[in-house]
Write a protein that holds these residues in place. Sequence first.
Motif, short mmCIF file in Angstrom:
data_model
loop_
_atom_site.label_atom_id
_atom_site.label_comp_id
_atom_site.label_asym_id
_atom_site.label_seq_id
_atom_site.Cartn_x
_atom_site.Cartn_y
_atom_site.Cartn_z
N ILE A 1 29.04 27.90 -11.15
CA ILE A 1 29.56 27.20 -9.97
C ILE A 1 29.00 25.79 -9.90
CG2 ILE A 1 29.45 27.12 -7.44
CD1 ILE A 1 29.60 30.17 -7.43
N ASP B 1 31.11 22.32 -10.45
CA ASP B 1 31.33 21.91 -9.06
C ASP B 1 32.25 20.69 -8.96
OD1 ASP B 1 30.49 22.35 -6.27
OD2 ASP B 1 29.63 20.34 -6.44
N GLU B 2 32.01 19.72 -9.83
CA GLU B 2 32.77 18.49 -9.75
C GLU B 2 34.25 18.71 -10.09
OE1 GLU B 2 32.07 14.07 -11.49
OE2 GLU B 2 30.34 15.31 -11.06
N ARG C 1 35.89 21.54 -9.75
CA ARG C 1 36.47 22.32 -8.64
C ARG C 1 36.78 21.39 -7.47
NH1 ARG C 1 34.16 24.51 -4.18
NH2 ARG C 1 32.03 24.21 -4.92
N ARG C 2 35.83 20.50 -7.17
CA ARG C 2 36.06 19.56 -6.08
C ARG C 2 37.18 18.58 -6.45
NH1 ARG C 2 32.19 18.21 -2.43
NH2 ARG C 2 30.70 19.84 -2.04
N GLU D 1 40.34 20.40 -5.51
CA GLU D 1 40.61 20.56 -4.07
C GLU D 1 40.83 19.24 -3.35
OE1 GLU D 1 37.25 22.71 -2.47
OE2 GLU D 1 36.24 20.88 -1.86
N THR D 2 40.39 18.13 -3.97
CA THR D 2 40.54 16.86 -3.28
C THR D 2 41.56 15.95 -3.95
OG1 THR D 2 38.76 15.93 -4.57
CG2 THR D 2 38.15 16.92 -2.48
N VAL E 1 48.88 21.09 0.50
CA VAL E 1 48.22 21.88 1.55
C VAL E 1 48.66 21.38 2.94
CG1 VAL E 1 45.98 22.42 2.59
CG2 VAL E 1 46.24 22.49 0.12
N ALA E 2 48.86 20.08 3.06
CA ALA E 2 49.23 19.53 4.37
C ALA E 2 50.71 19.72 4.68
CB ALA E 2 48.88 18.05 4.41
N VAL F 1 39.35 31.28 -8.84
CA VAL F 1 38.90 30.42 -7.74
C VAL F 1 40.11 29.74 -7.10
CG1 VAL F 1 37.70 28.25 -7.20
CG2 VAL F 1 36.56 29.99 -8.57
N SER G 1 42.02 32.59 -5.13
CA SER G 1 41.38 33.23 -3.98
C SER G 1 40.85 32.25 -2.95
CB SER G 1 40.27 34.17 -4.44
OG SER G 1 39.21 33.44 -4.99
N VAL G 2 40.45 31.06 -3.39
CA VAL G 2 39.89 30.10 -2.44
C VAL G 2 40.97 29.15 -1.91
CG1 VAL G 2 38.17 28.27 -2.08
CG2 VAL G 2 37.61 30.25 -3.50
N TYR G 3 41.85 28.71 -2.80
CA TYR G 3 42.84 27.70 -2.39
C TYR G 3 44.26 28.27 -2.23
CZ TYR G 3 38.88 25.00 -3.98
OH TYR G 3 37.61 24.54 -4.14
N PRO H 1 45.66 28.60 1.76
CA PRO H 1 46.20 27.40 2.39
C PRO H 1 47.48 26.90 1.73
CG PRO H 1 43.84 27.16 2.02
CD PRO H 1 44.24 28.44 1.36
N ARG I 1 33.85 35.20 -0.87
CA ARG I 1 34.95 35.95 -1.50
C ARG I 1 34.47 36.68 -2.74
NH1 ARG I 1 39.62 32.29 0.68
NH2 ARG I 1 39.91 33.55 2.54
N GLU J 1 37.68 26.48 5.94
CA GLU J 1 38.55 25.68 5.06
C GLU J 1 39.22 24.56 5.84
OE1 GLU J 1 39.77 29.35 2.05
OE2 GLU J 1 41.06 28.83 3.72
N TRP K 1 48.22 24.85 11.12
CA TRP K 1 48.94 23.97 10.21
C TRP K 1 49.48 22.73 10.90
CZ3 TRP K 1 47.50 24.45 5.63
CH2 TRP K 1 47.03 25.70 5.21
N LEU L 1 47.26 19.87 10.69
CA LEU L 1 47.06 19.25 9.38
C LEU L 1 47.97 18.05 9.17
CD1 LEU L 1 46.77 22.35 7.06
CD2 LEU L 1 45.10 20.54 7.31
#
Lengths: 228, 312
Positions: free
Chosen positions: A22, A26-27, A29-30, A33-34, A42-43, A152, A155-157, A160, B90, B268, B308, B311
Amino acid sequence: MRPLPTAPLRTAVTQPFFIDLITRTDEARRGFETNPRVLQIVADGLSVERYRRLLLELYHVVWHFNPTCAAAASRLSDKHAEIRYFLYDHMMEEKGHEGWVANDLEVVGVSHSEVALYRPSNSILALNGYNYWSADRRHPCSVLGMLYALEVIASVYGGPIAAAIKESLLLEDDRGISFITSHITMDAEHMAELRLILNTIRDDESKVAITESATFNFEQFTRVLEAI
Amino acid sequence: MSATSVIPAALERPYKYLWLEWDQEFAVLTARICVKPIQCYSLAAMAELQQVFNDISANPGLVKHFVMASGAPGVFNFGGDLSLFVLLVRARDLDSLKLYARRCVDLVWWLENAAQVGVHTTALVQGDALGGGLESALLHHNVIFERNTQAGYPEVLFNLFPGMGAWHLTIRKGGFGIANDMILSGQIYTADQLQRAGLVDLVVDVGQGESALRKIVRSAHPRLRGTLTALQARRIAAPITYESLQSVVELWAVSALRLKDRDLRLMERLARAQVRKVGGAAEGAVEEIKRIELDTAWGFERTGLSEWSTLT
């Protein structure tokens, strides 16, 4: 009085490999997500055309997932027998999931015959090509890096992203998004199993190959989402 | 204080998430943390900070003043790495949650004992500080806030609590009632409110933080030995033990593992809000926390807000 903590930096040697992985990735993964395009999905969700494209691309990731795991399992030495068994179980669980993607595509207007004719993007070809090469030539344990990155992301992203797509396309229940939503929960389970198997890895060669693969998969999957 | 000098060789390392500044005249080391895109205590940033502390301890007398500041505009620190927590929860990875927490406690413990190694510490807070960000600020001997800063412990909103010293430090500086109000409400406070509560030592106008810091260092420096001894005595009068910090973080890790999907989605949501602010949006995590408080109080239907809709 307890002495001040003056011990040298903790390193990979003193911690379980899962948390080390992890940290080392990390970088990347970030970075996923960014990424502005990922954030936009996501928005705002996706138009139906872009969602079709995403699923068509995903189909080829899923279709090649088990063959990649099989290639790795066949090359693992007996000292990694536990990982081989882990991959067998995982392949059983993932078997047929490309059909879920095809069914979601049908809901959004893409027939099974069109799915079969779709040529994946160069980003997907590079992702799959790397994963095969890495399992075959680099180090068979590298496949765990692919699993880590994909699980990852799911399950994490996945939550959303699925919620945004569902809202933007006014989809009902899980119709059309069943592949993504089912993998949110499923891959959380897989993540717990993957953690246990990753924590059995002791040799640096395997750790380096897994880290490289996870980093590449995060970065390349970001390129895939950027391009749709 | 003079302009930034060359960092002494004993402290210089190729840091990625820290930006060090050195003032030779008063032996002031300033560490500006900059973790992109979310200014938080990532594992890598904490490892670098621990290295800085190790280097200070290994060179007694070199650093006389340590200043913690931020390299990210408008944000001091948002505390824990929320997306990492989501990942670990998770993966049901209690060991790694505990490991993260223990690393936090190691940093807390060093700052708590800084006077003992001859270092006077100041937090220069020039932007919002949430959760672990506020905890880390309160650890310093002096806490300076610029007036537009907002801070609080929002963890209770997603069924967690601030576990890396918040109870200890808030009780010690503000008293039991203040700690109860802050930690159990999840509310966000202004700099002036926090000063009235006794948690912040000095509130200055926006842009005046650096000059306030210089004044504090200039005033403390000539009587540093006495000040540090007094601060050690303060610790004896109001002690915080390593064991009690450890016990709380163990509880924190176990409670983090019990978080439900709803809690993780709120985490999140906060993380995404902050990313949007970094991307140029007007509002970030603090505004999002206020929306979550509204949502919780009134329900999504009555406010017209949904996870949402906020967002877009």
